[in-house]
Design a protein around this motif. Structure first.
Motif, short mmCIF file in Angstrom:
data_model
loop_
_atom_site.label_atom_id
_atom_site.label_comp_id
_atom_site.label_asym_id
_atom_site.label_seq_id
_atom_site.Cartn_x
_atom_site.Cartn_y
_atom_site.Cartn_z
N SER A 84 -8.79 -11.45 2.95
CA SER A 84 -7.97 -12.65 3.08
C SER A 84 -6.55 -12.32 3.50
N PRO A 85 -6.34 -11.81 4.72
CA PRO A 85 -4.98 -11.52 5.15
C PRO A 85 -4.19 -12.80 5.35
N SER A 86 -2.90 -12.75 5.05
CA SER A 86 -2.03 -13.89 5.24
C SER A 86 -1.48 -13.86 6.66
N PRO A 87 -0.70 -14.87 7.09
CA PRO A 87 -0.13 -14.84 8.43
C PRO A 87 0.63 -13.55 8.67
N ARG A 88 0.57 -13.05 9.88
CA ARG A 88 1.21 -11.80 10.23
C ARG A 88 2.70 -11.87 9.91
N PRO A 89 3.39 -10.75 9.60
CA PRO A 89 2.82 -9.42 9.65
C PRO A 89 2.28 -8.91 8.33
N THR A 90 2.49 -9.64 7.21
CA THR A 90 2.14 -9.11 5.91
C THR A 90 0.95 -9.84 5.32
N PRO A 91 -0.23 -9.18 5.20
CA PRO A 91 -1.38 -9.84 4.60
C PRO A 91 -1.19 -9.99 3.10
N LYS A 92 -1.79 -11.02 2.51
CA LYS A 92 -1.62 -11.21 1.09
C LYS A 92 -2.61 -10.35 0.33
N PRO A 93 -2.37 -10.13 -0.99
CA PRO A 93 -3.22 -9.22 -1.77
C PRO A 93 -4.65 -9.70 -1.82
N VAL A 149 -4.48 15.58 -9.36
CA VAL A 149 -4.03 15.30 -7.99
C VAL A 149 -5.13 14.55 -7.24
N PHE A 150 -4.76 13.43 -6.64
CA PHE A 150 -5.71 12.60 -5.90
C PHE A 150 -5.37 12.63 -4.41
N GLU A 151 -6.23 12.02 -3.59
CA GLU A 151 -5.93 11.95 -2.17
C GLU A 151 -4.62 11.20 -1.93
N ALA A 152 -4.46 10.07 -2.61
CA ALA A 152 -3.24 9.26 -2.47
C ALA A 152 -2.91 8.64 -3.82
N ASP A 153 -1.70 8.11 -3.92
CA ASP A 153 -1.23 7.46 -5.14
C ASP A 153 -1.96 6.13 -5.31
N LEU A 154 -2.80 6.02 -6.33
CA LEU A 154 -3.60 4.81 -6.52
C LEU A 154 -2.77 3.63 -7.00
N SER A 155 -1.54 3.88 -7.40
CA SER A 155 -0.68 2.78 -7.83
C SER A 155 0.21 2.26 -6.70
N ALA A 156 0.13 2.90 -5.54
CA ALA A 156 0.99 2.49 -4.41
C ALA A 156 0.55 1.12 -3.90
N PRO A 157 1.50 0.28 -3.49
CA PRO A 157 1.13 -1.06 -2.99
C PRO A 157 0.31 -0.97 -1.71
N ALA A 158 -0.64 -1.87 -1.60
CA ALA A 158 -1.51 -1.90 -0.43
C ALA A 158 -0.84 -2.65 0.71
N ASP A 159 -1.06 -2.18 1.92
CA ASP A 159 -0.57 -2.85 3.12
C ASP A 159 -1.67 -2.78 4.17
N SER A 160 -2.35 -3.90 4.36
CA SER A 160 -3.49 -3.90 5.28
C SER A 160 -3.12 -4.36 6.68
N ALA A 161 -1.81 -4.42 6.99
CA ALA A 161 -1.40 -4.91 8.31
C ALA A 161 -1.99 -4.06 9.43
#
Length: 334
Positions: A16-25, A112-124
């Motif tokens: 469910s991306p929101s209007p560009r450029p930032t999709p919503k969670p 140690v993980f591949e990436a920080d699982l707490s980092a905010p998601a950005d699906s743009a």
């Protein structure tokens, strides 16, 4: 679907991306549905070992992989660092993990993980450019089948056309798997991350979130379209996922090796980016970690550990000696 391990953390159930450029969670209603599925799933059936003779002490129960000289867990010799092949989303019971995994986590102070699982998601980066739709990137037949799956899964219909073919394939796969009880929250990474938070263990990452999503979105559009076509003409790779989860529980790397070989054949550039390049990018950080004496567990997708460019072989070529650890199941799963 282990083929898209690199990007699945950022996508979860994001349709469910929101209007560009930032999709919503991403919405979380799918997670609630899957929790019900998990609660009612059947327990796997496992063969019990032959009873010990009277007077003899019960021995640990190693699960031996007789097919390949690979394992799911290694220790870098001369250090206190372990490397573990993981399943990113599954139906694992946090209290019934392989004994070897639980012990490696228990003794480690730094996870140690591949990436920080707490980092905010950005699906743009997973969206197509303005003026381009999914219909422009795939055949009419592929789009029709993708739309049918999208509708069946209850995803917002207006959003399908905005995603790249690779992202659309992954979203379909994640949501279909969720309805079967396979979710990120029951994957090994999240289980260990949550455990590290509870026990105040230090957490680290090998790369940024952007590096993960970029490996998928920078892949050739033709290969992404081929991936979507392959998925929608089958069961959205659920049978492959479920078989790999079962194999992981028993320390069997063969299905992962087979899956990676097949995906390299179908989508060579994509998997060079998703697996080979990222493995090479991680080598300096892992080598540096192996130089200290901190007790550490490095958790990466199982596909990153198999094949000629898997981390164990690459690190060996860079002068590190890795010793595989025997795989043990808890008594309740033997």
């Amino acid at each position: 679907m282990t083929a898209f391990e690199a990007a699945q953390w950022r996508l979860r159930f994001d349709a469910s991306p929101s209007p560009r450029p930032t999709p919503k969670p991403p919405p979380h209603n799918a997670i609630l549905t899957t929790l019900h599925s998990i609660a009612h799933r059947r327990k796997p059936q496992h063969r019990r070992p032959a009873p010990e003779r009277a007077g003899k002490q019960q021995k640990p129960h190693p699960v031996r992989n007789t097919y390949r000289d690979f394992r799911m867990l290694w220790k870098i010799e001369g250090s206190e660092t372990h490397i573990l092949g993981s399943i990113h989303f599954a139906n694992l019971d946090p209290h019934r993990l392989p004994t070897t995994v639980a012990e490696a986590f228990r003794i480690s102070h730094h996870i140690v993980f591949e990436a920080d699982l707490s980092a905010p998601a950005d699906s743009a980066s997973l969206l197509l450019p303005n003026g381009t739709t999914l219909k422009d990137c795939v055949s009419d037949a592929t789009y029709a089948k993708a739309f049918s799956h999208w509708l069946r899964l209850g995803l917002p219909l207006d959003n399908l056309s905005r995603f790249t073919p690779g992202a659309a394939a992954l979203i379909l796969h994640l949501n279909h798997a969720a309805k079967k009880g396979y979710v990120v929250e029951r994957g090994l990474d999240r289980v260990l991350w949550d455990g590290a938070v509870r026990e105040a263990k230090r957490r680290g990452a090998l790369e940024t979130v952007d590096a993960q999503t970029g490996a998928l979105t920078s892949s050739p559009m033709a290969e992404q379209a081929s991936m979507l076509e392959y998925f929608v003409n089958g069961d959205l790779d659920f049978s492959g996922l479920s078989s790999r989860v079962r194999a992981w529980m028993h320390g069997n790397t063969v299905p992962f090796d087979t899956a990676l070989t097949e995906r390299r054949r179908r989508w060579p550039v994509m998997f060079e980016k998703l697996i080979d390049q990222r493995n090479m990018n991680w080598v300096p950080a892992i080598t540096k970690m192996a130089g200290d004496k901190e007790r550490r567990l490095i958790v990466v997708g199982a596909l990153h550990t198999v094949g000629p460019v898997g981390l164990p072989r690459i690190l060996s070529k860079h002068g590190l000696r890795l010793r595989p650890r025997a795989w043990h199941l808890p008594a309740s799963l033997r």
